[in-house]
Design an enzyme around this catalytic site. Structure first.
Site, PDB file in Angstrom:
ATOM      1  N   SER A 128       0.826  -1.203   0.000  1.00 28.68           N
ATOM      2  CA  SER A 128       0.000   0.000   0.000  1.00 28.68           C
ATOM      3  C   SER A 128       0.861   1.254   0.000  1.00 28.68           C
ATOM      4  O   SER A 128       1.916   1.290   0.613  1.00 28.68           O
ATOM      5  CB  SER A 128      -0.922   0.013   1.227  1.00 28.68           C
ATOM      6  OG  SER A 128      -1.690   1.207   1.240  1.00 28.68           O
ATOM      7  N   LYS A 182      -4.453  -6.526   3.830  1.00 32.30           N
ATOM      8  CA  LYS A 182      -4.482  -5.452   2.831  1.00 32.30           C
ATOM      9  C   LYS A 182      -5.921  -5.161   2.395  1.00 32.30           C
ATOM     10  O   LYS A 182      -6.292  -3.997   2.170  1.00 32.30           O
ATOM     11  CB  LYS A 182      -3.631  -5.852   1.620  1.00 32.30           C
ATOM     12  CG  LYS A 182      -3.665  -4.848   0.456  1.00 32.30           C
ATOM     13  CD  LYS A 182      -3.214  -3.454   0.869  1.00 32.30           C
ATOM     14  CE  LYS A 182      -2.838  -2.564  -0.298  1.00 32.30           C
ATOM     15  NZ  LYS A 182      -3.791  -2.441  -1.364  1.00 32.30           N
ATOM     16  N   HIS A 185      -7.419  -3.131   5.091  1.00 30.75           N
ATOM     17  CA  HIS A 185      -6.828  -1.795   4.950  1.00 30.75           C
ATOM     18  C   HIS A 185      -7.598  -0.997   3.899  1.00 30.75           C
ATOM     19  O   HIS A 185      -7.969   0.164   4.114  1.00 30.75           O
ATOM     20  CB  HIS A 185      -5.356  -1.927   4.541  1.00 30.75           C
ATOM     21  CG  HIS A 185      -4.742  -0.669   4.001  1.00 30.75           C
ATOM     22  ND1 HIS A 185      -4.991  -0.209   2.704  1.00 30.75           N
ATOM     23  CD2 HIS A 185      -3.882   0.229   4.545  1.00 30.75           C
ATOM     24  CE1 HIS A 185      -4.329   0.912   2.503  1.00 30.75           C
ATOM     25  NE2 HIS A 185      -3.648   1.201   3.599  1.00 30.75           N
ATOM     26  N   ASN A 186      -7.855  -1.615   2.749  1.00 26.85           N
ATOM     27  CA  ASN A 186      -8.549  -0.910   1.685  1.00 26.85           C
ATOM     28  C   ASN A 186     -10.000  -0.612   2.053  1.00 26.85           C
ATOM     29  O   ASN A 186     -10.540   0.424   1.660  1.00 26.85           O
ATOM     30  CB  ASN A 186      -8.490  -1.720   0.392  1.00 26.85           C
ATOM     31  CG  ASN A 186      -7.134  -1.638  -0.277  1.00 26.85           C
ATOM     32  OD1 ASN A 186      -6.133  -1.341   0.363  1.00 26.85           O
ATOM     33  ND2 ASN A 186      -7.085  -1.899  -1.563  1.00 26.85           N
ATOM     34  N   GLU A 189      -9.857   2.317   4.111  1.00 28.17           N
ATOM     35  CA  GLU A 189      -9.574   3.426   3.193  1.00 28.17           C
ATOM     36  C   GLU A 189     -10.866   3.941   2.545  1.00 28.17           C
ATOM     37  O   GLU A 189     -11.080   5.152   2.448  1.00 28.17           O
ATOM     38  CB  GLU A 189      -8.598   2.937   2.124  1.00 28.17           C
ATOM     39  CG  GLU A 189      -8.225   3.938   1.062  1.00 28.17           C
ATOM     40  CD  GLU A 189      -7.336   3.304   0.010  1.00 28.17           C
ATOM     41  OE1 GLU A 189      -7.658   3.452  -1.198  1.00 28.17           O
ATOM     42  OE2 GLU A 189      -6.341   2.636   0.379  1.00 28.17           O
TER      43      GLU A 189
END
Length: 481
Positions: A128, A182, A185-186, A189
Site C-alpha cells: 500500500s 491489505k 486496509h482498503n 480506506e
C-alpha cells in the site's frame, strides 16, 4: 553477477518498486510481457542503473540467484495464475513466488497450498502507498508460506516505509493473511475517504463555505488529531486551481470508481456475521454516485427544499470535525474487529499491534492515531474492540455531542451523510445492553417456529411458543425434512 530478486510486471507500481529496491542496494532483474515497456523503462527511469532487463522468461529466471525470488506485479485474478503457470517449469524446489498485487485472500490461500505441493514457496503480500509509496517506501503486509519469510525479509523491510526507525513491514500470518489484511486496509480506506467527502459536503452545501475556506479548514485539521495522509491530500486537492483559476474540484464529475477490495471486505464481513456497517455504506455510496443519470432525473422529479443554514458556522465546523474523528475511530474499530474474527475462523495468528505499526507509514490510511491503536493492543492483546480501550472511549465521549449535531445538520439541510450516520448507529447499538432483537426473534418464532432463548434461562436453551393456538409445538430446529 546474478540478481538478488526479480520483478515481473513493469506497470507504474512495478517500476517504482524496482527503483526502490535498486536504491536500497539490491540487484534487480526485470521482465514484462511487452518488450516496448521494458525498453522504455530502461531508457527512462532506469537509465544508468544496474537494473537487469530480460526479454524472455527463461533469461529472466536464469538471471536470479538461488533460491530465486520472483515478485509478480500484475493484475489480480486469472493473470496471476497464468504468470505462475508460465514460471513453474523454469523454477526449482525452494524458489519463491511473491504476489504483490491486490489479490483476493482466498486466491492466496489456494496458491500457497498448491505451490507448496510443487516445492515452491509462495508469499501473497499487500503493498500500500500508491506510486509514491512504491517508490519511496510503502507499507508491506506479507503472508503465505512462513518458510519464505527469512529470504524476502531483508528486501521487504529495506524498501518499506520507516516510522521511528521501524520498518512498516512485518510477517502477518499464514496463507492469504497478508492479502486479507491489505483487503481490510482498503476497506478502511473506503470508509476514511467517504467520511472526508461527507465533511466536505456538509461544509460546502450545508454551511455554504467556499472551496478555499474548506481547504483552510482541512489544512488546519491536519495539524491535530485528524493528522493523516488522506486529510493532507484533501487540503492539497482543494487548493489546486484549474486553467481558469477556479478550484479544479468543481470541474470533476461526481462518479466514483472502485476496484473491488472494499466490496470484498463487505462481503467477507457478511459471511462472518460481523457488523462492518460504515465500510459497507462507503461502498454503497460509490455505487450510488455511479448512478449519475438517474440522480439527475431524481433531482428534478424529487427536488430538495432549499434550507439555508442559520446559526454559528464555527460551532458546526467544530461539530463536523468531531463527527469525522469519531466516525474514523469507528471505521478502524470495525476493521480490527473483522480481522479479529478472521483470525479465529482461519486460525491465523495476527498481531494487531504490528498491523497498526505497518499502517503508520507508507500506506494510504496512515494517520496519527495508529500509534494509539498499537498502544491499545500492546496493553491488551485480547482487546475485543478498540472502543473498549481507554484512549478511544474517552475520544468518543468527547466527540459524541458534536457528532450528533453534524448528523442532525445533514438531516435538516438534506445533505446525505450515510457513513457518519451508520457509524453513529453502530456506536449507539454497540453500547446498548438490550436491543430490540427480542421482538425480532419472537417474530421469527411466530412465522417460522425458529425458537428463542429466555433471559431467565441458561444460554443455549431454546423455546418455542404456539403463538396462534393453531401452530402446534414443533419448532423448526426439532425435525428434519
Amino acid at each position: 553477477m546474478k540478481a538478488n530478486i526479480g520483478l515481473f510486471g513493469l506497470a507504474v507500481m512495478g517500476q517504482n518498486l524496482v527503483l526502490n529496491m535498486h536504491d536500497n542496494g539490491f540487484k534487480v532483474a526485470v521482465y514484462n510481457h511487452t518488450r516496448d515497456l521494458t525498453d522504455a523503462f530502461m531508457d527512462g527511469a532506469a537509465k544508468g542503473t544496474e537494473i537487469m532487463p530480460a526479454y524472455s522468461l527463461e533469461a529472466f529466471v536464469n538471471s536470479i540467484e538461488a533460491p530465486r525470488k520472483v515478485m509478480l506485479m500484475v493484475k489480480a485474478g486469472e493473470v496471476v495464475d497464468q504468470c505462475i503457470a508460465s514460471l513453474l517449469p523454469l523454477l526449482s524446489t525452494g524458489d519463491i513466488i511473491i504476489d504483490g498485487g491486490n489479490s483476493l485472500y482466498s486466491d492466496s490461500n489456494r496458491r500457497t497450498a498448491a505451490l507448496k505441493e510443487k516445492g515452491i514457496l509462495f508469499i501473497g503480500t499487500g503493498v500500500s502507498g500508491g506510486e509514491e509509496g512504491a517508490r519511496h517506501g510503502p507499507s508491506i503486509m506479507p503472508g503465505g508460506n512462513i518458510d519464505a519469510w527469512e529470504a524476502v525479509k531483508p528486501v521487504f523491510q529495506a524498501i518499506s516505509a520507516k516510522v521511528d526507525g521501524k520498518p512498516c513491514c512485518e510477517w502477518v500470518a499464514e496463507n492469504g493473511a497478508g492479502h486479507y489484511v491489505k483487503m481490510v486496509h482498503n476497506g478502511i480506506e473506503y470508509g476514511d475517504m467517504q467520511l472526508i467527502c461527507e465533511a466536505y459536503q456538509l461544509m460546502h452545501e450545508g454551511l455554504g463555505l467556499s472551496i478555499d475556506e474548506i481547504q483552510g479548514i482541512f489544512a488546519e485539521w491536519n495539524k491535530g488529531v485528524l493528522d493523516s495522509y488522506l486529510v493532507e491530500i484533501t487540503a492539497n486537492i482543494l487548493a489546486y486551481k484549474d486553467d481558469n483559476g477556479e478550484p479544479l474540484i468543481n470541474s470533476i464529475l461526481d462518479t466514483a470508481g472502485q476496484k473491488g477490495t472494499g466490496k470484498w471486505t463487505g462481503i467477507n464481513a457478511l459471511d462472518m456475521g460481523m457488523p462492518l456497517t460504515l465500510i459497507a455504506e462507503s461502498v454503497f455510496a460509490r455505487c450510488l454516485s455511479a448512478q449519475k443519470d438517474e440522480r439527475i432525473k431524481a433531482a428534478a422529479y424529487l427536488p430538495k427544499q432549499a434550507i439555508p443554514f442559520s446559526g454559528d458556522k464555527q460551532v458546526m465546523i467544530d461539530a463536523i470535525h468531531d463527527a469525522l474523528y469519531a466516525s474514523k475511530i469507528i471505521s478502524y474499530a470495525q476493521g480490527f474487529q473483522l480481522m479479529r474474527e478472521a483470525a479465529k475462523q482461519y486460525d491465523w495468528h495476527l498481531n494487531f499491534g504490528d498491523i497498526a505499526l505497518m499502517w503508520r507509514g507508507g500506506c494510504i490510511i496512515r494517520s496519527q492515531f495508529l500509534s494509539d491503536i498499537k498502544k491499545a493492543y500492546e496493553a491488551n492483546p485480547q482487546l475485543e474492540n478498540l472502543l473498549l480501550a481507554d484512549f478511544f472511549s474517552k475520544a468518543m465521549t468527547q466527540a459524541d455531542a458534536g457528532w450528533r449535531k453534524a448528523v442532525i445538520l445533514g438531516i435538516e439541510l438534506n445533505v446525505p451523510t450515510p457513513a457518519f450516520s451508520s457509524a453513529l448507529a453502530y456506536f449507539d447499538g454497540y453500547r446498548t445492553a438490550r436491543l430490540p432483537a427480542n421482538l425480532l426473534q419472537a417474530q421469527r418464532d411466530y412465522f417460522g417456529a425458529h425458537t428463542y432463548e429466555r433471559l431467565d434461562k441458561p444460554r443455549g436453551e431454546f423455546f418455542h411458543t404456539n403463538w396462534t393456538g393453531q401452530g402446534g409445538n414443533t419448532a423448526s430446529t426439532t425435525y428434519n425434512a
